[in-house]
Write a protein that holds these residues in place. Structure first.
Motif, PDB file in Angstrom:
ATOM      1  N   MET A  28      17.558  18.217  16.575  1.00 23.16           N
ATOM      2  CA  MET A  28      16.958  17.108  16.999  1.00 23.16           C
ATOM      3  C   MET A  28      16.303  16.099  16.242  1.00 23.16           C
ATOM      4  N   ASN A  29      16.158  14.926  16.099  1.00 19.17           N
ATOM      5  CA  ASN A  29      15.366  14.385  15.228  1.00 19.17           C
ATOM      6  C   ASN A  29      14.711  13.149  15.840  1.00 19.17           C
ATOM      7  N   GLU A  35      14.956   9.737  15.039  1.00 19.59           N
ATOM      8  CA  GLU A  35      15.664   8.690  15.189  1.00 19.59           C
ATOM      9  C   GLU A  35      16.663   8.742  16.163  1.00 19.59           C
ATOM     10  N   THR A  36      17.287   9.970  16.428  1.00 20.82           N
ATOM     11  CA  THR A  36      18.160  10.206  17.689  1.00 20.82           C
ATOM     12  C   THR A  36      17.776   9.718  18.855  1.00 20.82           C
ATOM     13  N   ILE A  37      16.344  10.066  19.270  1.00 21.23           N
ATOM     14  CA  ILE A  37      15.804  10.020  20.415  1.00 21.23           C
ATOM     15  C   ILE A  37      15.514   8.441  20.441  1.00 21.23           C
ATOM     16  N   SER A  89      17.193   6.080  19.308  1.00 20.58           N
ATOM     17  CA  SER A  89      18.358   5.328  19.618  1.00 20.58           C
ATOM     18  C   SER A  89      18.834   5.532  20.983  1.00 20.58           C
ATOM     19  N   LEU A  90      18.783   6.700  21.560  1.00 21.24           N
ATOM     20  CA  LEU A  90      18.897   7.303  22.835  1.00 21.24           C
ATOM     21  C   LEU A  90      18.047   6.299  23.795  1.00 21.24           C
TER      22      LEU A  90
END
Length: 85
Positions: free
Chosen positions: A1-2, A4-6, A8-9
């Motif tokens: 997990m990173n 940037e993904t969090i 975006s979500l």
């Protein structure tokens, strides 16, 4: 997990939100979320809105997420220093 993904979500789940997520170890993250959706809500309800955007990732891929949740007005007050007096 990173981070940037969090980010975006959360932005997908709270359209119009401004989100800043930090975390270098891949499991512990700090996020500042600014959203109109928080207006009139207590901190627990605000956090639940954010957690809902992440679903099953919470407690799994995301071990810990420290949140600061603000309305746009609260964020503006903090930036101007009004809330710090």
């Amino acid at each position: 997990m990173n981070a940037e993904t969090i980010r975006s979500l959360i932005e997908q789940g709270l359209p119009g939100a401004r989100v800043d997520v930090r975390g270098d170890d891949g499991v512990h993250f700090d996020a500042v979320v600014i959203s109109e959706a928080f207006r009139g809500k207590l901190p627990l309800a605000r956090h639940r809105l954010v957690y809902a955007t992440l679903g099953e990732l919470m407690g799994g891929a995301i071990h810990a997420l420290s949140l600061k949740t603000l309305t746009p007005e609260e964020a503006a007050e903090r930036e101007s220093g009004i809330g710090n007096r």
